[in-house]
Design an enzyme around this catalytic site. Structure first.
Site, PDB file in Angstrom:
ATOM      1  CB  THR A 122       2.716   4.242  -1.147  1.00 49.62           C
ATOM      2  OG1 THR A 122       2.584   3.989   0.252  1.00 49.62           O
ATOM      3  CG2 THR A 122       3.566   5.479  -1.375  1.00 49.62           C
ATOM      4  CG  ASN A 211       7.524   6.610   3.373  1.00 47.02           C
ATOM      5  OD1 ASN A 211       7.230   6.820   4.540  1.00 47.02           O
ATOM      6  ND2 ASN A 211       7.070   5.561   2.702  1.00 47.02           N
ATOM      7  CG  HIS A 254      18.506   4.943  16.191  1.00 46.41           C
ATOM      8  ND1 HIS A 254      18.962   5.165  17.465  1.00 46.41           N
ATOM      9  CD2 HIS A 254      17.187   5.229  16.206  1.00 46.41           C
ATOM     10  CE1 HIS A 254      17.962   5.561  18.220  1.00 46.41           C
ATOM     11  NE2 HIS A 254      16.872   5.606  17.482  1.00 46.41           N
ATOM     12  CB  CYS A 263       7.785   1.741   2.656  1.00 41.12           C
ATOM     13  SG  CYS A 263       6.244   0.853   2.915  1.00 41.12           S
ATOM     14  CE  LYS A 266       6.296   0.089  -2.218  1.00 42.35           C
ATOM     15  NZ  LYS A 266       5.574   1.358  -2.196  1.00 42.35           N
ATOM     16  CE  LYS A 324       9.702  -1.674  11.197  1.00 33.38           C
ATOM     17  NZ  LYS A 324       9.167  -0.385  11.361  1.00 33.38           N
TER      18      LYS A 324
HETATM   19  P1  NAD Z   1       1.647  -6.744   0.325  1.00 33.86           P
HETATM   20  O1  NAD Z   1       2.381  -7.213  -0.860  1.00 33.86           O
HETATM   21  O2  NAD Z   1       1.963  -7.290   1.680  1.00 33.86           O
HETATM   22  O3  NAD Z   1       0.079  -6.962   0.108  1.00 33.86           O
HETATM   23  C1  NAD Z   1      -0.624  -6.720  -1.072  1.00 33.86           C
HETATM   24  C2  NAD Z   1      -1.695  -7.807  -1.190  1.00 33.86           C
HETATM   25  O4  NAD Z   1      -2.610  -7.458  -2.215  1.00 33.86           O
HETATM   26  C3  NAD Z   1      -1.146  -9.177  -1.553  1.00 33.86           C
HETATM   27  O5  NAD Z   1      -1.585 -10.117  -0.597  1.00 33.86           O
HETATM   28  C4  NAD Z   1      -1.728  -9.464  -2.944  1.00 33.86           C
HETATM   29  O6  NAD Z   1      -1.989 -10.833  -3.149  1.00 33.86           O
HETATM   30  C5  NAD Z   1      -3.013  -8.660  -2.884  1.00 33.86           C
HETATM   31  N1  NAD Z   1      -3.589  -8.282  -4.199  1.00 33.86           N
HETATM   32  C6  NAD Z   1      -2.941  -7.790  -5.281  1.00 33.86           C
HETATM   33  N2  NAD Z   1      -3.831  -7.513  -6.271  1.00 33.86           N
HETATM   34  C7  NAD Z   1      -5.064  -7.805  -5.785  1.00 33.86           C
HETATM   35  C8  NAD Z   1      -6.402  -7.720  -6.311  1.00 33.86           C
HETATM   36  N3  NAD Z   1      -6.634  -7.255  -7.545  1.00 33.86           N
HETATM   37  N4  NAD Z   1      -7.407  -8.109  -5.519  1.00 33.86           N
HETATM   38  C9  NAD Z   1      -7.173  -8.563  -4.260  1.00 33.86           C
HETATM   39  N5  NAD Z   1      -5.963  -8.679  -3.721  1.00 33.86           N
HETATM   40  C10 NAD Z   1      -4.911  -8.292  -4.453  1.00 33.86           C
HETATM   41  O7  NAD Z   1       1.812  -5.156   0.342  1.00 33.86           O
HETATM   42  P2  NAD Z   1       1.794  -4.171   1.600  1.00 33.86           P
HETATM   43  O8  NAD Z   1       3.098  -4.186   2.285  1.00 33.86           O
HETATM   44  O9  NAD Z   1       0.530  -4.409   2.381  1.00 33.86           O
HETATM   45  O10 NAD Z   1       1.695  -2.766   0.853  1.00 33.86           O
HETATM   46  C11 NAD Z   1       0.519  -2.367   0.172  1.00 33.86           C
HETATM   47  C12 NAD Z   1       0.634  -0.891  -0.170  1.00 33.86           C
HETATM   48  O11 NAD Z   1       0.693  -0.114   1.037  1.00 33.86           O
HETATM   49  C13 NAD Z   1       1.881  -0.510  -0.960  1.00 33.86           C
HETATM   50  O12 NAD Z   1       1.580   0.533  -1.829  1.00 33.86           O
HETATM   51  C14 NAD Z   1       2.829  -0.010   0.112  1.00 33.86           C
HETATM   52  O13 NAD Z   1       3.779   0.901  -0.396  1.00 33.86           O
HETATM   53  C15 NAD Z   1       1.879   0.683   1.059  1.00 33.86           C
HETATM   54  N6  NAD Z   1       2.357   0.766   2.441  1.00 33.86           N
HETATM   55  C16 NAD Z   1       2.976  -0.297   3.016  1.00 33.86           C
HETATM   56  C17 NAD Z   1       3.410  -0.218   4.330  1.00 33.86           C
HETATM   57  C18 NAD Z   1       4.122  -1.374   4.990  1.00 33.86           C
HETATM   58  O14 NAD Z   1       4.717  -1.161   6.057  1.00 33.86           O
HETATM   59  N7  NAD Z   1       4.113  -2.569   4.431  1.00 33.86           N
HETATM   60  C19 NAD Z   1       3.194   0.965   5.066  1.00 33.86           C
HETATM   61  C20 NAD Z   1       2.527   2.024   4.461  1.00 33.86           C
HETATM   62  C21 NAD Z   1       2.113   1.915   3.135  1.00 33.86           C
END
Ligand code: NAD
Length: 436
Positions: A122, A211, A254, A263, A266, A324
């Site tokens: 995001t 969001n 709810h 998410c 932030k 959740k």
């Molecule tokens: P996360 O922290 O679980 O995962 C990110 C991963 O990227 C980590 O494992 C980190 O070690 C790795 N990383 C960072 N820099 C790197 C690089 N240069 N090379 C390789 N790996 C690298 O994050 P997430 O929850 O998966 O979220 C990722 C993005 O997706 C965010 O922008 C978030 O807002 C968005 N998003 C998350 C969700 C959710 O439910 N978690 C849903 C939709 C969108």
């Protein structure tokens, strides 16, 4: 097809496993050595229902693999998805894009042929353009396109959300980029999932708007619940009454302790900053952010008030810590502020969460006693507080619960129990916005 995903977290891992299930060859690049090692050994470092099996099957089928070697991973790839974290930047609430730009630079250096660089993280409006600049500056000789494909999966039902999405948003500007992404998402065309092609900025903003709207809906019903409490109305009936209107819809109505998670907090904050920066402030979202913040901190006061104004030396059983159910994710969970405040008021906490306790141990005071199950947490407690609505808590027998507890106060911040049954078992039962 061969694609590369940068980042093996919740989004990278789920997207990678699902694309592999569609028949694509996927390489996930992960820089965190511990995470990478466990993935290579077939262990999934996060809890997400169904993910372990999906990963295992696709690794065995040779379609999914994990590496730290970005250079090798992008050779022959048609698309590189950036799925790294975009946490709030300390101090100003803007999204921290250092991981995204860092990844873009590495990808630019490593690519040898055309590929589409796709942001799945995001990211604020304008990030796609900056990635284009970074790529061009780093590699003026390289042919590439940049696209935005924001992810809408929900933790806890992420695989279903990815495989059968309400929609897929693709911001792309050339036919070549659109063709690559169409090919990748072909299995979703076959099930007639709506795929919406837009410009890059539109796709980026669609994710934040989505969001923010959901966060506003939650915040709205929370305020209705508080009002219902004051005037003797029932928020569940109101939610049904308004939700049956097709223009409003029943989901996300709810009442609870305020939205949390990795998410909404932030992303709402980042949207506020983006809008302020361009002189188009989003006051509804600004208010949502501040109402939600004060709600989270006021929840501990409800517990204190339910116990007559003090929890000094009281033992409190806390059921649920994650933001959740069906996830182990503790990021920005309301439990963090509620539990910390109660400890600050000298309460003793006995906590249980089916999946979140490992992360909770890293984020909360080590004075907390972590328990084996809900009844173990309740044993000898004066007060019981429900923070997360895991299904297994709904099935707790009120009589049994009452027999193991020392006190008789329940504060149910998710309205999971039947008030009549709880009162019949001898509890002083407090919920959110329901009529006695
Ligand atoms: P996360 O922290 O679980 O995962 C990110 C991963 O990227 C980590 O494992 C980190 O070690 C790795 N990383 C960072 N820099 C790197 C690089 N240069 N090379 C390789 N790996 C690298 O994050 P997430 O929850 O998966 O979220 C990722 C993005 O997706 C965010 O922008 C978030 O807002 C968005 N998003 C998350 C969700 C959710 O439910 N978690 C849903 C939709 C969108």
């Amino acid at each position: 097809m061969h694609i590369t995903i940068i980042g093996g977290g919740y989004v990278g891992l789920v997207s990678g496993a699902c694309f592999a299930e569609f028949g694509t060859e996927v390489t996930i690049v992960e820089t965190d050595n511990r995470r990478l090692e466990s993935l290579r050994q077939g262990q999934i470092p996060i809890y997400e229902p169904g993910l372990a099996t999906l990963v295992q099957e696709n690794v065995l089928a040779g379609r999914l693999n994990f590496t730290h070697d970005l250079h090798a991973a992008v050779q022959g790839t048609e698309a590189v998805f950036i799925a790294v974290g975009t946490p709030s930047r300390k101090g100003d609430g803007h999204a921290d894009l250092s991981y995204v730009f860092g990844a873009a630079k590495q990808v630019a250096r490593a690519l040898t042929d055309y590929a589409v660089i796709v942001t799945k993280s995001t990211v604020p409006v304008g990030t796609g353009r900056k990635i284009q600049e970074i790529m061009r500056d780093t590699r003026p000789d390289l042919e590439f396109d940049v696209a935005s494909n924001p992810e809408f999966l929900r933790e806890g039902s992420a695989i279903g959300d990815f495989m059968k999405p309400d929609r897929v948003i693709i911001g792309a500007e050339t036919d070549r980029a659109r063709e690559v992404l169409k090919k990748l998402y072909r299995p979703l065309y076959l099930i007639e999932a709506p795929i919406v092609f837009t410009g890059i900025e539109t796709a980026e903003l669609t994710k934040y708007a989505s969001n923010a709207f959901l966060a506003m809906k939650i915040t709205f019903i929370n305020e209705v619940a508080d009002l219902a409490e004051k005037v003797g109305a029932d928020v569940h009936d109101i939610a049904r009454g308004i939700g049956l209107d097709g223009r409003i819809g029943r989901k996300f109505l709810h009442p609870g302790p305020g939205y949390g998670g990795s998410c909404f907090p932030k992303d709402t904050l980042a949207l506020v900053r983006i809008a302020q920066d361009v002189g188009a402030p989003m006051r509804l979202v600004e208010t949502t952010v501040s109402v939600n913040e004060s709600r989270k901190s006021s929840m501990a006061m409800r517990v204190i008030a339910a116990n007559g104004g003090s929890v000094y030396n009281k033992t409190i059983a806390v059921l649920g810590l994650t933001f959740k159910p069906e996830t182990d994710d503790m990021r920005d969970s309301p439990a963090l502020s509620i539990v910390s405040r109660l400890i600050g008021e000298h309460a003793k906490i006995r906590a249980f969460d089916p999946q979140g306790m490992d992360q909770a141990r890293l984020m909360l005071s080590d004075e907390i006693v972590y328990c084996d199950d809900a009844l173990h947490a309740a044993a000898g407690a004066d007060i019981l507080v429900v923070i997360t609505e895991w299904n297994e808590f709904r099935a707790l027998d009120p009589i049994k619960l009452r027999s193991v507890m020392a006190g008789n106060v329940i504060v149910d911040l998710r309205n999971i129990f039947d008030p009549t049954a709880m009162r019949a078992a001898g509890f002083r039962y407090c919920d959110i916005g329901r009529r006695g």
